[in-house]
Motif scaffolding. Structure first.
Motif, PDB file in Angstrom:
ATOM      1  N   PHE A 157       0.782  -1.239   0.000  1.00  8.39           N
ATOM      2  CA  PHE A 157       0.000   0.000   0.000  1.00  8.39           C
ATOM      3  C   PHE A 157       0.813   1.288   0.000  1.00  8.39           C
ATOM      4  O   PHE A 157       0.240   2.360  -0.208  1.00  8.39           O
ATOM      5  N   GLU A 158       2.119   1.206   0.232  1.00  9.76           N
ATOM      6  CA  GLU A 158       2.902   2.439   0.125  1.00  9.76           C
ATOM      7  C   GLU A 158       2.889   2.902  -1.328  1.00  9.76           C
ATOM      8  O   GLU A 158       3.176   2.138  -2.239  1.00  9.76           O
ATOM      9  N   GLY A 159       2.521   4.152  -1.547  1.00 12.58           N
ATOM     10  CA  GLY A 159       2.370   4.674  -2.902  1.00 12.58           C
ATOM     11  C   GLY A 159       0.960   4.562  -3.440  1.00 12.58           C
ATOM     12  O   GLY A 159       0.653   5.098  -4.505  1.00 12.58           O
ATOM     13  N   LYS A 160       0.077   3.861  -2.696  1.00 11.57           N
ATOM     14  CA  LYS A 160      -1.326   3.726  -3.108  1.00 11.57           C
ATOM     15  C   LYS A 160      -2.257   4.412  -2.105  1.00 11.57           C
ATOM     16  O   LYS A 160      -3.098   5.225  -2.493  1.00 11.57           O
ATOM     17  N   ALA A 161      -2.135   4.072  -0.822  1.00  4.70           N
ATOM     18  CA  ALA A 161      -2.931   4.738   0.216  1.00  4.70           C
ATOM     19  C   ALA A 161      -2.254   6.041   0.618  1.00  4.70           C
ATOM     20  O   ALA A 161      -1.037   6.195   0.481  1.00  4.70           O
ATOM     21  N   ASP A 162      -3.046   6.985   1.125  1.00  8.43           N
ATOM     22  CA  ASP A 162      -2.475   8.262   1.550  1.00  8.43           C
ATOM     23  C   ASP A 162      -1.738   8.140   2.876  1.00  8.43           C
ATOM     24  O   ASP A 162      -0.735   8.825   3.099  1.00  8.43           O
TER      25      ASP A 162
END
Length: 205
Positions: A157-162
């Motif tokens: 999720f790093e780079g996808k979720a804020d």
């Protein structure tokens, strides 16, 4: 690729929690540790569900579970035996499918709503600071296994979720899901509740 802000639950400061709550109110997505598994959440506000589904690569209108406080659950569901049964296990690892109230229908987009009142201080503080329930889904990409380790969460999720809040290894397993709109109630997912607890819930009508 978007910039993901990363926090650690073990050292989360009051001002950081306030910042996260404001970000959620402005449409941010966050992966957070709950009392069951890591969850991807956005505020339960009109139009925000699409953002959650975009992060997970879900179909755009896929319904989501609603994480909420006990007070919010009373507003989002019709008063019914299923709601009373659910409260015997809330806060906890039970997602109850219930008849939605008018407010619940606006949130779910359906005549029914899947509610869970989670345990733990983090979600309780987010409900208080945002004055809003949370659209929630397990932290995994569409149709892939749920993630338990913070290293896996960061990788996916790093780079996808804020926002990501690291909470270590979560091994409780996903919530049990019971549909109380059926008579008798129907178990849709066995999940984290014990067999004896499930027997009690499934005997309710």
């Amino acid at each position: 690729m978007k910039k993901t802000e990363i926090f650690a639950l073990s050292s989360l400061k009051t001002e950081e929690l306030s910042y996260i709550a404001k970000a959620l109110l402005n449409g941010a997505s966050a992966v957070i540790p709950t009392d069951t598994v890591y969850g991807l959440v956005v505020c339960g506000k009109p139009g925000f569900l699409r953002g959650l589904n975009e992060v997970k690569k879900n179909p755009p209108e896929k319904p989501a579970q609603i994480l909420c406080s006990a007070e919010q659950a009373l507003l989002l569901s019709e008063d019914c035996p299923g709601l009373k049964a659910a409260f015997k296990f809330w806060p906890g690892a039970l997602t109850a499918i219930l008849p939605a109230s008018c407010a619940g229908k606006k949130l779910s987009g359906l005549d029914t709503i899947g509610l869970r009142v989670p345990g733990g201080a983090l979600t309780a503080e987010l409900f208080k600071l945002t004055n809003c329930p949370l659209y929630a889904s397990s932290a995994n990409m569409h149709s892939l296994p749920t993630l338990e380790k913070e290293e896996e969460v960061l990788s996916v999720f790093e780079g996808k979720a804020d926002i990501i809040i690291k909470g270590g290894f979560l091994k409780a397993g996903p919530s049990s899901v019971i549909d109380f709109t059926c008579c008798p109630p129907k178990m849709l997912r066995r999940g984290a509740l014990k067999d004896e607890e499930l027997e009690i819930l499934l005997s309710k009508s």
